[in-house]
Design a protein around this motif. Structure first.
Motif, PDB file in Angstrom:
ATOM      1  N   GLU A  28       0.883  -1.243   0.042  1.00  0.00           N
ATOM      2  CA  GLU A  28      -0.108   0.030   0.005  1.00  0.00           C
ATOM      3  C   GLU A  28       0.722   1.242   0.024  1.00  0.00           C
ATOM      4  OE1 GLU A  28      -2.348  -0.290   3.414  1.00  0.00           O
ATOM      5  OE2 GLU A  28      -3.342  -1.809   2.803  1.00  0.00           O
ATOM      6  N   ASN A  29       2.023   1.171   0.858  1.00  0.00           N
ATOM      7  CA  ASN A  29       2.834   2.638   0.890  1.00  0.00           C
ATOM      8  C   ASN A  29       4.011   2.572  -0.182  1.00  0.00           C
ATOM      9  OD1 ASN A  29       4.180   0.196   1.645  1.00  0.00           O
ATOM     10  ND2 ASN A  29       5.124   1.215   3.487  1.00  0.00           N
ATOM     11  N   VAL A  30       3.935   1.750  -1.271  1.00  0.00           N
ATOM     12  CA  VAL A  30       4.795   2.058  -2.450  1.00  0.00           C
ATOM     13  C   VAL A  30       3.791   2.868  -3.590  1.00  0.00           C
ATOM     14  CG1 VAL A  30       6.149   0.946  -4.177  1.00  0.00           C
ATOM     15  CG2 VAL A  30       6.062  -0.099  -1.732  1.00  0.00           C
ATOM     16  N   PRO A  31       4.438   3.878  -3.863  1.00  0.00           N
ATOM     17  CA  PRO A  31       3.720   4.821  -5.024  1.00  0.00           C
ATOM     18  C   PRO A  31       3.573   3.814  -6.309  1.00  0.00           C
ATOM     19  CG  PRO A  31       5.183   6.135  -4.222  1.00  0.00           C
ATOM     20  CD  PRO A  31       5.447   4.686  -3.454  1.00  0.00           C
ATOM     21  N   ARG A  32       2.593   3.921  -7.005  1.00  0.00           N
ATOM     22  CA  ARG A  32       2.280   3.199  -8.225  1.00  0.00           C
ATOM     23  C   ARG A  32       3.316   3.298  -9.379  1.00  0.00           C
ATOM     24  NH1 ARG A  32      -0.959  -0.353  -9.008  1.00  0.00           N
ATOM     25  NH2 ARG A  32      -3.071   0.112  -9.872  1.00  0.00           N
ATOM     26  N   PHE A  33       4.300   4.467  -9.282  1.00  0.00           N
ATOM     27  CA  PHE A  33       5.232   4.509 -10.205  1.00  0.00           C
ATOM     28  C   PHE A  33       6.434   3.611  -9.886  1.00  0.00           C
ATOM     29  CE2 PHE A  33       9.091   6.862 -11.949  1.00  0.00           C
ATOM     30  CZ  PHE A  33       8.676   6.844 -13.191  1.00  0.00           C
ATOM     31  N   GLN A  34       6.702   3.701  -8.546  1.00  0.00           N
ATOM     32  CA  GLN A  34       7.762   2.743  -8.216  1.00  0.00           C
ATOM     33  C   GLN A  34       7.637   1.111  -8.505  1.00  0.00           C
ATOM     34  OE1 GLN A  34       8.503   4.086  -4.131  1.00  0.00           O
ATOM     35  NE2 GLN A  34       9.887   5.721  -4.807  1.00  0.00           N
ATOM     36  N   SER A  35       6.435   0.825  -8.137  1.00  0.00           N
ATOM     37  CA  SER A  35       5.981  -0.299  -8.200  1.00  0.00           C
ATOM     38  C   SER A  35       6.098  -0.967 -10.096  1.00  0.00           C
ATOM     39  CB  SER A  35       4.531  -0.672  -8.116  1.00  0.00           C
ATOM     40  OG  SER A  35       4.252  -0.561  -6.674  1.00  0.00           O
ATOM     41  N   LEU A  36       5.574   0.152 -10.931  1.00  0.00           N
ATOM     42  CA  LEU A  36       5.813  -0.021 -12.201  1.00  0.00           C
ATOM     43  C   LEU A  36       7.341  -0.180 -12.616  1.00  0.00           C
ATOM     44  CD1 LEU A  36       4.698  -0.418 -14.968  1.00  0.00           C
ATOM     45  CD2 LEU A  36       4.739   2.375 -15.086  1.00  0.00           C
ATOM     46  N   ALA A  37       8.140   0.576 -12.000  1.00  0.00           N
ATOM     47  CA  ALA A  37       9.747   0.729 -12.117  1.00  0.00           C
ATOM     48  C   ALA A  37      10.304  -0.496 -11.941  1.00  0.00           C
ATOM     49  CB  ALA A  37      10.229   1.759 -11.445  1.00  0.00           C
ATOM     50  N   VAL A  38       9.912  -1.365 -10.560  1.00  0.00           N
ATOM     51  CA  VAL A  38      10.556  -2.543 -10.158  1.00  0.00           C
ATOM     52  C   VAL A  38       9.889  -3.538 -11.196  1.00  0.00           C
ATOM     53  CG1 VAL A  38      10.339  -4.378  -8.430  1.00  0.00           C
ATOM     54  CG2 VAL A  38      10.366  -1.920  -7.832  1.00  0.00           C
ATOM     55  N   TRP A  39       8.702  -3.541 -11.575  1.00  0.00           N
ATOM     56  CA  TRP A  39       7.991  -4.586 -12.375  1.00  0.00           C
ATOM     57  C   TRP A  39       9.154  -4.605 -13.891  1.00  0.00           C
ATOM     58  CZ3 TRP A  39       5.799  -3.765 -17.291  1.00  0.00           C
ATOM     59  CH2 TRP A  39       5.301  -4.944 -18.033  1.00  0.00           C
ATOM     60  N   LEU A  40       9.138  -3.172 -14.440  1.00  0.00           N
ATOM     61  CA  LEU A  40       9.849  -3.180 -15.695  1.00  0.00           C
ATOM     62  C   LEU A  40      11.333  -3.559 -15.373  1.00  0.00           C
ATOM     63  CD1 LEU A  40      10.016  -2.109 -18.416  1.00  0.00           C
ATOM     64  CD2 LEU A  40      10.478   0.235 -17.600  1.00  0.00           C
TER      65      LEU A  40
END
Length: 60
Positions: A28-40
């Motif tokens: 919950e506390n991780v911004p969407r953009f950072q989640s996308l960056a880790v996935w990428l």
């Protein structure tokens, strides 16, 4: 930089891509953009496209 990062990851965290804790989608506390960056990053690393992506990205 990509070669250095790849070397460090392979040396100290050889199975990080398959590590279930290296996933921030459900946090919950991780911004969407950072989640996308880790996935990428994981996708680019698995497919060995991290270096070409970095070269193209830095030229933009």
């Amino acid at each position: 930089m990509c070669s250095y990062t790849r070397k460090l990851l392979e040396e100290y965290f050889p199975d990080f891509v398959h590590n279930p804790y290296f996933d921030v989608r459900g946090e919950e506390n991780v911004p969407r953009f950072q989640s996308l960056a880790v996935w990428l990053f994981k996708i680019l690393y698995r497919t060995r496209l991290l270096t070409p992506f970095a070269i193209v990205y830095t030229r933009l």
